[in-house]
Design an enzyme around this catalytic site. Structure first.
Site, PDB file in Angstrom:
ATOM      1  N   LYS A   1       6.915   3.826  11.894  1.00  0.00           N
ATOM      2  CA  LYS A   1       6.116   3.013  12.821  1.00  0.00           C
ATOM      3  C   LYS A   1       6.898   1.767  13.260  1.00  0.00           C
ATOM      4  O   LYS A   1       6.963   1.447  14.438  1.00  0.00           O
ATOM      5  CB  LYS A   1       4.794   2.588  12.163  1.00  0.00           C
ATOM      6  CG  LYS A   1       3.971   3.745  11.623  1.00  0.00           C
ATOM      7  CD  LYS A   1       2.702   3.275  10.921  1.00  0.00           C
ATOM      8  CE  LYS A   1       2.915   2.472   9.659  1.00  0.00           C
ATOM      9  NZ  LYS A   1       3.509   3.204   8.529  1.00  0.00           N
TER      10      LYS A   1
ATOM     11  N   ARG B   1       1.544   3.801  -2.745  1.00  0.00           N
ATOM     12  CA  ARG B   1       1.209   3.468  -1.339  1.00  0.00           C
ATOM     13  C   ARG B   1       0.726   4.713  -0.606  1.00  0.00           C
ATOM     14  O   ARG B   1      -0.184   4.641   0.226  1.00  0.00           O
ATOM     15  CB  ARG B   1       2.442   2.865  -0.636  1.00  0.00           C
ATOM     16  CG  ARG B   1       2.712   1.436  -1.091  1.00  0.00           C
ATOM     17  CD  ARG B   1       4.119   0.968  -0.749  1.00  0.00           C
ATOM     18  NE  ARG B   1       4.390   0.934   0.663  1.00  0.00           N
ATOM     19  CZ  ARG B   1       5.621   0.938   1.186  1.00  0.00           C
ATOM     20  NH1 ARG B   1       6.674   0.972   0.398  1.00  0.00           N
ATOM     21  NH2 ARG B   1       5.777   0.888   2.484  1.00  0.00           N
TER      22      ARG B   1
ATOM     23  N   ARG C   1      15.718   3.131   2.568  1.00  0.00           N
ATOM     24  CA  ARG C   1      15.533   2.037   3.543  1.00  0.00           C
ATOM     25  C   ARG C   1      16.123   0.738   3.016  1.00  0.00           C
ATOM     26  O   ARG C   1      16.012   0.409   1.847  1.00  0.00           O
ATOM     27  CB  ARG C   1      14.043   1.820   3.824  1.00  0.00           C
ATOM     28  CG  ARG C   1      13.828   0.568   4.691  1.00  0.00           C
ATOM     29  CD  ARG C   1      12.474   0.500   5.312  1.00  0.00           C
ATOM     30  NE  ARG C   1      11.398   0.398   4.339  1.00  0.00           N
ATOM     31  CZ  ARG C   1      10.119   0.380   4.674  1.00  0.00           C
ATOM     32  NH1 ARG C   1       9.765   0.458   5.945  1.00  0.00           N
ATOM     33  NH2 ARG C   1       9.195   0.294   3.745  1.00  0.00           N
TER      34      ARG C   1
ATOM     35  N   ARG D   1      13.470  -3.309  -0.152  1.00  0.00           N
ATOM     36  CA  ARG D   1      12.162  -3.949  -0.328  1.00  0.00           C
ATOM     37  C   ARG D   1      11.645  -3.635  -1.735  1.00  0.00           C
ATOM     38  O   ARG D   1      11.801  -2.532  -2.225  1.00  0.00           O
ATOM     39  CB  ARG D   1      11.180  -3.378   0.708  1.00  0.00           C
ATOM     40  CG  ARG D   1      10.924  -4.306   1.856  1.00  0.00           C
ATOM     41  CD  ARG D   1      10.192  -3.651   2.994  1.00  0.00           C
ATOM     42  NE  ARG D   1       8.870  -3.107   2.682  1.00  0.00           N
ATOM     43  CZ  ARG D   1       8.030  -2.625   3.595  1.00  0.00           C
ATOM     44  NH1 ARG D   1       8.374  -2.643   4.873  1.00  0.00           N
ATOM     45  NH2 ARG D   1       6.856  -2.134   3.259  1.00  0.00           N
TER      46      ARG D   1
ATOM     47  N   ARG E   1      -6.028  -0.884   8.819  1.00  0.00           N
ATOM     48  CA  ARG E   1      -5.658   0.013   7.740  1.00  0.00           C
ATOM     49  C   ARG E   1      -6.860   0.461   6.929  1.00  0.00           C
ATOM     50  O   ARG E   1      -6.712   1.204   5.981  1.00  0.00           O
ATOM     51  CB  ARG E   1      -4.731  -0.750   6.809  1.00  0.00           C
ATOM     52  CG  ARG E   1      -3.373  -0.097   6.622  1.00  0.00           C
ATOM     53  CD  ARG E   1      -2.605  -1.090   5.814  1.00  0.00           C
ATOM     54  NE  ARG E   1      -1.432  -0.612   5.222  1.00  0.00           N
ATOM     55  CZ  ARG E   1      -0.208  -0.877   5.705  1.00  0.00           C
ATOM     56  NH1 ARG E   1      -0.055  -1.495   6.844  1.00  0.00           N
ATOM     57  NH2 ARG E   1       0.831  -0.488   5.027  1.00  0.00           N
TER      58      ARG E   1
HETATM   59  P1  AP5 Z   1      10.070   2.355   9.060  1.00  0.00           P
HETATM   60  O1  AP5 Z   1      10.130   2.338  10.545  1.00  0.00           O
HETATM   61  O2  AP5 Z   1      10.429   1.084   8.321  1.00  0.00           O
HETATM   62  O3  AP5 Z   1       8.660   2.948   8.555  1.00  0.00           O
HETATM   63  P2  AP5 Z   1       7.203   2.343   8.636  1.00  0.00           P
HETATM   64  O4  AP5 Z   1       6.286   3.447   9.055  1.00  0.00           O
HETATM   65  O5  AP5 Z   1       7.179   1.074   9.444  1.00  0.00           O
HETATM   66  O6  AP5 Z   1       6.979   2.084   7.083  1.00  0.00           O
HETATM   67  P3  AP5 Z   1       6.489   0.837   6.266  1.00  0.00           P
HETATM   68  O7  AP5 Z   1       6.813   1.157   4.820  1.00  0.00           O
HETATM   69  O8  AP5 Z   1       7.023  -0.479   6.774  1.00  0.00           O
HETATM   70  O9  AP5 Z   1       4.997   0.900   6.497  1.00  0.00           O
HETATM   71  P4  AP5 Z   1       3.917   0.459   5.604  1.00  0.00           P
HETATM   72  O10 AP5 Z   1       2.830   0.734   6.522  1.00  0.00           O
HETATM   73  O11 AP5 Z   1       3.732   1.023   4.263  1.00  0.00           O
HETATM   74  O12 AP5 Z   1       4.367  -1.048   5.213  1.00  0.00           O
HETATM   75  P5  AP5 Z   1       3.922  -2.437   5.796  1.00  0.00           P
HETATM   76  O13 AP5 Z   1       5.110  -3.282   5.926  1.00  0.00           O
HETATM   77  O14 AP5 Z   1       3.023  -2.258   6.972  1.00  0.00           O
HETATM   78  O15 AP5 Z   1      11.035   3.549   8.564  1.00  0.00           O
HETATM   79  C1  AP5 Z   1      11.214   3.812   7.178  1.00  0.00           C
HETATM   80  C2  AP5 Z   1      12.690   4.239   6.917  1.00  0.00           C
HETATM   81  O16 AP5 Z   1      12.934   5.488   7.574  1.00  0.00           O
HETATM   82  C3  AP5 Z   1      13.743   3.248   7.479  1.00  0.00           C
HETATM   83  O17 AP5 Z   1      14.818   3.214   6.579  1.00  0.00           O
HETATM   84  C4  AP5 Z   1      14.157   3.839   8.818  1.00  0.00           C
HETATM   85  O18 AP5 Z   1      15.501   3.521   9.142  1.00  0.00           O
HETATM   86  C5  AP5 Z   1      13.979   5.352   8.557  1.00  0.00           C
HETATM   87  N1  AP5 Z   1      13.514   6.065   9.737  1.00  0.00           N
HETATM   88  C6  AP5 Z   1      12.551   5.670  10.622  1.00  0.00           C
HETATM   89  N2  AP5 Z   1      12.371   6.607  11.582  1.00  0.00           N
HETATM   90  C7  AP5 Z   1      13.225   7.617  11.266  1.00  0.00           C
HETATM   91  C8  AP5 Z   1      13.507   8.884  11.858  1.00  0.00           C
HETATM   92  N3  AP5 Z   1      12.835   9.299  12.960  1.00  0.00           N
HETATM   93  N4  AP5 Z   1      14.411   9.683  11.278  1.00  0.00           N
HETATM   94  C9  AP5 Z   1      15.083   9.283  10.151  1.00  0.00           C
HETATM   95  N5  AP5 Z   1      14.870   8.085   9.548  1.00  0.00           N
HETATM   96  C10 AP5 Z   1      13.949   7.270  10.097  1.00  0.00           C
HETATM   97  O19 AP5 Z   1       2.994  -2.967   4.625  1.00  0.00           O
HETATM   98  C11 AP5 Z   1       3.511  -3.387   3.378  1.00  0.00           C
HETATM   99  C12 AP5 Z   1       2.380  -3.871   2.495  1.00  0.00           C
HETATM  100  O20 AP5 Z   1       1.724  -4.995   3.105  1.00  0.00           O
HETATM  101  C13 AP5 Z   1       1.237  -2.880   2.227  1.00  0.00           C
HETATM  102  O21 AP5 Z   1       1.533  -2.012   1.151  1.00  0.00           O
HETATM  103  C14 AP5 Z   1       0.075  -3.828   1.910  1.00  0.00           C
HETATM  104  O22 AP5 Z   1       0.159  -4.345   0.618  1.00  0.00           O
HETATM  105  C15 AP5 Z   1       0.314  -4.960   2.887  1.00  0.00           C
HETATM  106  N6  AP5 Z   1      -0.381  -4.775   4.180  1.00  0.00           N
HETATM  107  C16 AP5 Z   1       0.216  -4.652   5.409  1.00  0.00           C
HETATM  108  N7  AP5 Z   1      -0.716  -4.505   6.365  1.00  0.00           N
HETATM  109  C17 AP5 Z   1      -1.916  -4.519   5.738  1.00  0.00           C
HETATM  110  C18 AP5 Z   1      -3.249  -4.379   6.190  1.00  0.00           C
HETATM  111  N8  AP5 Z   1      -3.547  -4.187   7.501  1.00  0.00           N
HETATM  112  N9  AP5 Z   1      -4.247  -4.437   5.280  1.00  0.00           N
HETATM  113  C19 AP5 Z   1      -3.982  -4.637   3.973  1.00  0.00           C
HETATM  114  N10 AP5 Z   1      -2.744  -4.771   3.473  1.00  0.00           N
HETATM  115  C20 AP5 Z   1      -1.707  -4.717   4.348  1.00  0.00           C
END
Ligand code: AP5
Length: 219
Positions: free
Chosen positions: A13, A171, A127, A160, A88
């Site tokens: 994403k 997660r 990552r 991370r 979420r």
């Molecule tokens: P990446 O693009 O970083 O993936 P992502 O979907 O953004 O994954 P995240 O882990 O950041 O999402 P998340 O939703 O768990 O974490 P968030 O930061 O929101 O890609 C991942 C890897 O794959 C990278 O290395 C990239 O290079 C590679 N890649 C990408 N696309 C690719 C492709 N097509 N092919 C090959 N490789 C590829 O949340 C973190 C924490 O914050 C949560 O656990 C929670 O505690 C808190 N939080 C955040 N938002 C909320 C909310 N709304 N409510 C409550 N808690 C929240």
């Protein structure tokens, strides 16, 4: 363009949102990045969020909703926005509806990034992110030019805390229990479409653009 991106951790994403922000000039709003910024600055919000994030749990809805109510009022949202990681939970989605109602806005679409658990674990264990600017890398699929150093700002590139395998599996479970119900919530509103996120970023972007009707032949 006002879109919500939902999908399991590691579905890509954030990677896609950065590309779409560059291409379409819309705001990229990642609640994960906002929370990590607060943790880094050791704010009250950051102190509260840290323990949830490190365990792979969701930060409480009221904290997130307050943070987003402020963020959506910022001027860069006038040109449109990509919501990455919010909503979420169903209460967050209902709160977003209320916020948008007050602003007289609607969503154009909700994009569901579909991907299997093992691919997620592979992506997240490889990552790496820049400590300074948050740029996203992968040790195999998209490594920085110089190991450990960000191509964009020269900052240190690190893993991370919540990308360790056991936390990733937590997660994924949290996603299934608390976020997956949003799929039906948005399907019922006729807003949802699904993309196969296991393909390359180029292919994922192309299918999103086709579905949104914004694809041209000269990306
Ligand atoms: P990446 O693009 O970083 O993936 P992502 O979907 O953004 O994954 P995240 O882990 O950041 O999402 P998340 O939703 O768990 O974490 P968030 O930061 O929101 O890609 C991942 C890897 O794959 C990278 O290395 C990239 O290079 C590679 N890649 C990408 N696309 C690719 C492709 N097509 N092919 C090959 N490789 C590829 O949340 C973190 C924490 O914050 C949560 O656990 C929670 O505690 C808190 N939080 C955040 N938002 C909320 C909310 N709304 N409510 C409550 N808690 C929240």
């Amino acid at each position: 363009m006002r879109l919500v991106l939902i999908g399991p951790p590691g579905a890509g994403k954030g990677t896609l949102a950065v590309r779409m922000k560059e291409k379409y000039g819309v705001a990229h709003i990642s609640t994960g990045d906002m929370l990590r910024d607060n943790v880094k600055r050791d704010t009250e919000l950051g102190k509260e969020a840290k323990r949830y994030m490190e365990a792979g749990k969701l930060v409480p809805d009221d904290v997130i909703i307050r943070m987003m109510a402020q963020r959506l009022k910022e001027p860069d949202c006038n040109e449109g926005f990509l919501l990455d990681g919010f909503p979420r939970t169903v209460p967050q989605a209902e709160a977003l509806d209320d916020l948008l109602d007050v602003m007289g806005l609607t969503l154009d679409a909700v994009i569901l990034f579909s991907i299997g658990d093992e691919e997620v674990v592979t992506r997240l264990s490889g990552r790496r992110v820049c400590k300074e600017c948050g740029a996203i890398y992968h040790i195999s699929f998209h490594p920085p030019l110089r190991e450990g150093t960000c191509d964009l700002c020269g900052g240190e590139v690190v893993q991370r805390e919540d990308d360790k395998e056991q936390v990733v599996r937590n997660r994924l479970e949290v996603y299934r229990q608390q976020t997956a119900p949003l799929v039906e919530f948005y399907r019922a509103k006729g807003l949802l479409f699904e993309v196969d996120a296991s393909r390359s970023s180029e292919e994922v972007l192309a299918s999103i653009e086709t579905r949104l009707g914004v694809r041209d032949d000269h990306p």
